[in-house]
Design a protein around this motif. Structure first.
Motif, PDB file in Angstrom:
ATOM      1  N   TRP A 110      53.126 -30.022  12.467  1.00  0.00           N
ATOM      2  CA  TRP A 110      52.288 -28.768  13.139  1.00  0.00           C
ATOM      3  C   TRP A 110      50.756 -29.080  13.426  1.00  0.00           C
ATOM      4  N   ASN A 111      50.218 -29.905  12.780  1.00  0.00           N
ATOM      5  CA  ASN A 111      48.638 -30.216  13.146  1.00  0.00           C
ATOM      6  C   ASN A 111      48.854 -31.024  14.308  1.00  0.00           C
ATOM      7  N   ALA A 113      51.089 -31.222  16.650  1.00  0.00           N
ATOM      8  CA  ALA A 113      51.513 -30.703  17.960  1.00  0.00           C
ATOM      9  C   ALA A 113      50.335 -30.010  18.410  1.00  0.00           C
ATOM     10  N   LEU A 114      49.494 -29.095  17.391  1.00  0.00           N
ATOM     11  CA  LEU A 114      48.642 -28.536  17.987  1.00  0.00           C
ATOM     12  C   LEU A 114      47.386 -29.386  18.880  1.00  0.00           C
TER      13      LEU A 114
END
Length: 125
Positions: A110-111, A113-114
């Motif tokens: 997720w990091n 992707a962000l």
């Protein structure tokens, strides 16, 4: 230890984290953190009083104020990063080892992707 133990709000932590990537003008900080410029000013005021960041006018345009971390700011950020990692690890400890590993790997994804989404947004501006 949590962010509160370091006398940091989540917003102050985010500002320190952003500034750890380099100096930034208030407008860039506001855009990245999705807050108003007055909010950045209020956050920076408190952190500057504590000696965690320094503001200086841009020599080519005095209307632009750059924000940068001080040595003390970098040390507090390192402690805050450790506190956040400890909290996440502590929460993951309620899972079995395989689940905890997958959960932490998921957070890392997720990091990533962000970061990629942010970079794409900034390139398209």
């Amino acid at each position: 230890m949590a962010l509160g133990d370091l006398d940091l709000s989540p917003s102050q932590y985010r500002l320190l984290l952003f500034l750890s990537e380099g100096n930034a003008a208030a407008s860039a900080v506001a855009g990245r953190l999705a807050v108003s410029r007055p909010s950045v000013t209020a956050l920076a005021d408190g952190l500057e009083k504590r000696g965690l960041l320094h503001r200086r006018a841009d020599p080519s345009d005095r209307r632009i104020v750059a924000h940068e971390l001080t040595g003390a700011g970098r040390r507090v950020l390192a402690r805050a990063d450790s506190a956040v990692a400890d909290q996440i690890t502590g929460i993951a400890a309620h899972l079995d080892l395989d689940q905890a590993t997958r959960a932490l790997e998921g957070l890392a994804l997720w990091n990533e992707a962000l970061i990629r989404a942010r970079d794409r947004r900034e390139v398209s501006k």
